[in-house]
Design a protein around this motif. Structure first.
Motif, PDB file in Angstrom:
ATOM      1  N   ALA A  61      47.393  44.350  40.451  1.00  0.00           N
ATOM      2  CA  ALA A  61      47.564  45.133  41.676  1.00  0.00           C
ATOM      3  C   ALA A  61      49.041  45.453  41.876  1.00  0.00           C
ATOM      4  N   VAL A  62      49.310  46.714  42.234  1.00  0.00           N
ATOM      5  CA  VAL A  62      50.676  47.176  42.446  1.00  0.00           C
ATOM      6  C   VAL A  62      50.733  47.833  43.820  1.00  0.00           C
ATOM      7  N   THR A  63      51.638  47.362  44.677  1.00  0.00           N
ATOM      8  CA  THR A  63      51.808  47.957  46.002  1.00  0.00           C
ATOM      9  C   THR A  63      52.780  49.125  45.887  1.00  0.00           C
ATOM     10  N   LEU A  64      52.338  50.287  46.310  1.00  0.00           N
ATOM     11  CA  LEU A  64      53.164  51.485  46.253  1.00  0.00           C
ATOM     12  C   LEU A  64      53.696  51.794  47.647  1.00  0.00           C
ATOM     13  N   PRO A  65      54.944  52.179  47.764  1.00  0.00           N
ATOM     14  CA  PRO A  65      55.568  52.370  49.075  1.00  0.00           C
ATOM     15  C   PRO A  65      55.133  53.668  49.741  1.00  0.00           C
ATOM     16  N   SER A  66      55.453  53.758  51.010  1.00  0.00           N
ATOM     17  CA  SER A  66      55.248  54.991  51.761  1.00  0.00           C
ATOM     18  C   SER A  66      56.232  56.033  51.231  1.00  0.00           C
ATOM     19  N   LEU A  67      55.762  57.272  51.102  1.00  0.00           N
ATOM     20  CA  LEU A  67      56.617  58.337  50.574  1.00  0.00           C
ATOM     21  C   LEU A  67      56.669  59.501  51.546  1.00  0.00           C
ATOM     22  N   ALA A  68      57.838  60.095  51.712  1.00  0.00           N
ATOM     23  CA  ALA A  68      57.986  61.289  52.544  1.00  0.00           C
ATOM     24  C   ALA A  68      57.322  62.465  51.830  1.00  0.00           C
ATOM     25  N   ALA A  69      57.074  63.531  52.560  1.00  0.00           N
ATOM     26  CA  ALA A  69      56.437  64.721  51.986  1.00  0.00           C
ATOM     27  C   ALA A  69      57.276  65.248  50.823  1.00  0.00           C
ATOM     28  N   GLY A  70      56.635  65.442  49.670  1.00  0.00           N
ATOM     29  CA  GLY A  70      57.313  65.963  48.490  1.00  0.00           C
ATOM     30  C   GLY A  70      58.160  64.961  47.740  1.00  0.00           C
ATOM     31  N   ALA A  71      58.261  63.740  48.211  1.00  0.00           N
ATOM     32  CA  ALA A  71      59.100  62.730  47.560  1.00  0.00           C
ATOM     33  C   ALA A  71      58.405  62.151  46.335  1.00  0.00           C
ATOM     34  N   ALA A  72      59.209  61.651  45.411  1.00  0.00           N
ATOM     35  CA  ALA A  72      58.689  61.017  44.195  1.00  0.00           C
ATOM     36  C   ALA A  72      59.418  59.696  43.984  1.00  0.00           C
ATOM     37  N   ARG A  73      58.734  58.777  43.330  1.00  0.00           N
ATOM     38  CA  ARG A  73      59.334  57.467  43.083  1.00  0.00           C
ATOM     39  C   ARG A  73      58.660  56.820  41.876  1.00  0.00           C
ATOM     40  N   ASP A  74      59.438  56.076  41.110  1.00  0.00           N
ATOM     41  CA  ASP A  74      58.898  55.282  40.007  1.00  0.00           C
ATOM     42  C   ASP A  74      58.787  53.837  40.452  1.00  0.00           C
ATOM     43  N   VAL A  75      57.646  53.230  40.161  1.00  0.00           N
ATOM     44  CA  VAL A  75      57.413  51.821  40.482  1.00  0.00           C
ATOM     45  C   VAL A  75      56.969  51.143  39.196  1.00  0.00           C
ATOM     46  N   ASP A  76      57.649  50.052  38.830  1.00  0.00           N
ATOM     47  CA  ASP A  76      57.246  49.346  37.621  1.00  0.00           C
ATOM     48  C   ASP A  76      56.652  47.995  37.962  1.00  0.00           C
ATOM     49  N   TYR A  77      55.842  47.487  37.046  1.00  0.00           N
ATOM     50  CA  TYR A  77      55.130  46.224  37.258  1.00  0.00           C
ATOM     51  C   TYR A  77      54.898  45.579  35.897  1.00  0.00           C
ATOM     52  N   PRO A  78      54.868  44.244  35.845  1.00  0.00           N
ATOM     53  CA  PRO A  78      54.669  43.564  34.562  1.00  0.00           C
ATOM     54  C   PRO A  78      53.208  43.634  34.112  1.00  0.00           C
ATOM     55  N   LEU A  79      53.028  43.752  32.814  1.00  0.00           N
ATOM     56  CA  LEU A  79      51.692  43.736  32.218  1.00  0.00           C
ATOM     57  C   LEU A  79      51.468  42.381  31.551  1.00  0.00           C
ATOM     58  N   PRO A  80      50.247  41.857  31.608  1.00  0.00           N
ATOM     59  CA  PRO A  80      49.987  40.558  30.968  1.00  0.00           C
ATOM     60  C   PRO A  80      50.022  40.681  29.440  1.00  0.00           C
ATOM     61  N   THR A  81      50.795  39.816  28.796  1.00  0.00           N
ATOM     62  CA  THR A  81      50.909  39.827  27.334  1.00  0.00           C
ATOM     63  C   THR A  81      50.661  38.441  26.738  1.00  0.00           C
ATOM     64  N   HIS A  82      49.895  37.613  27.424  1.00  0.00           N
ATOM     65  CA  HIS A  82      49.684  36.249  26.940  1.00  0.00           C
ATOM     66  C   HIS A  82      48.566  36.151  25.897  1.00  0.00           C
ATOM     67  N   ARG A  83      47.789  37.241  25.694  1.00  0.00           N
ATOM     68  CA  ARG A  83      46.723  37.248  24.684  1.00  0.00           C
ATOM     69  C   ARG A  83      47.034  38.301  23.634  1.00  0.00           C
ATOM     70  N   ARG A  84      46.899  37.915  22.362  1.00  0.00           N
ATOM     71  CA  ARG A  84      47.130  38.869  21.280  1.00  0.00           C
ATOM     72  C   ARG A  84      45.972  39.842  21.186  1.00  0.00           C
ATOM     73  N   GLY A  85      46.252  41.017  20.640  1.00  0.00           N
ATOM     74  CA  GLY A  85      45.208  42.000  20.401  1.00  0.00           C
ATOM     75  C   GLY A  85      45.600  43.373  20.917  1.00  0.00           C
ATOM     76  N   VAL A  86      44.655  44.296  20.806  1.00  0.00           N
ATOM     77  CA  VAL A  86      44.840  45.651  21.323  1.00  0.00           C
ATOM     78  C   VAL A  86      44.066  45.711  22.628  1.00  0.00           C
ATOM     79  N   HIS A  87      44.794  45.858  23.736  1.00  0.00           N
ATOM     80  CA  HIS A  87      44.177  45.803  25.054  1.00  0.00           C
ATOM     81  C   HIS A  87      44.113  47.206  25.677  1.00  0.00           C
ATOM     82  N   PRO A  88      42.926  47.622  26.109  1.00  0.00           N
ATOM     83  CA  PRO A  88      42.845  48.906  26.816  1.00  0.00           C
ATOM     84  C   PRO A  88      43.486  48.791  28.195  1.00  0.00           C
ATOM     85  N   VAL A  89      44.245  49.816  28.579  1.00  0.00           N
ATOM     86  CA  VAL A  89      44.897  49.856  29.884  1.00  0.00           C
ATOM     87  C   VAL A  89      44.296  51.039  30.637  1.00  0.00           C
TER      88      VAL A  89
END
Length: 156
Positions: A61-89
């Protein structure tokens, strides 16, 4: 109170969300991040909302902030990498709820990607070998050495 919560839900955020994975290939327990580029397409400020990403069967789950009209923002979040393999996202589901948590609405973005998690590599130290005295060659084959340092041919 229910009417107020229902009115809050009418104002759905009009957003465009694009996800990318950086990097798409990591070692086990390495750092991989999802980056959401969020743009408010509406004429008003959008309320904060939540994006839920599915990564190899786990939900992030990623909380995204309130944005003004026409505004843009990048939000990053960690992905789980504790299991080996090819994981669908994916898919990515973006939604919001009323302040009391009585109602919830969401929209699914069908973007799919893959996260490759490789095994961690461990450097190996070579085993010590017996030192060969200078000028002598190790035993080669079953025959003894002859002059010139070449092994004798086998006789049948």
């Amino acid at each position: 109170m229910l009417a107020g919560a229902a009115l809050w839900m009418v104002a759905r955020p009009q957003v465009r969300v694009v996800r990318r994975i950086e990097p798409a290939r990591v070692v086990e327990d390495g750092d991989a991040r999802g980056v959401l580029s969020v743009t408010n397409l509406g004429r008003r400020r959008c309320p904060p909302f939540v994006a839920v990403e599915s990564v190899g069967g786990e939900r992030v789950a990623v909380t995204l902030p309130s944005l003004a009209a026409g505004a843009a923002r990048d939000v990053d979040y960690p992905l789980p990498t504790h299991r080996r393999g090819v994981h669908p996202v994916g898919p990515l589901t973006v939604g919001h709820s009323d302040p009391l948590g009585l109602f919830r609405a969401g929209r699914s973005y069908p973007s799919h990607a893959r996260l490759w998690v490789y095994p961690r590599l461990h450097p190996l130290v070579p085993l010590p070998t017996r030192a060969v005295p200078r000028g002598r060659r190790p035993h080669v084959g079953a025959g003894a050495q002859r002059r010139g340092g070449l092994p004798q041919p086998a006789r049948v």
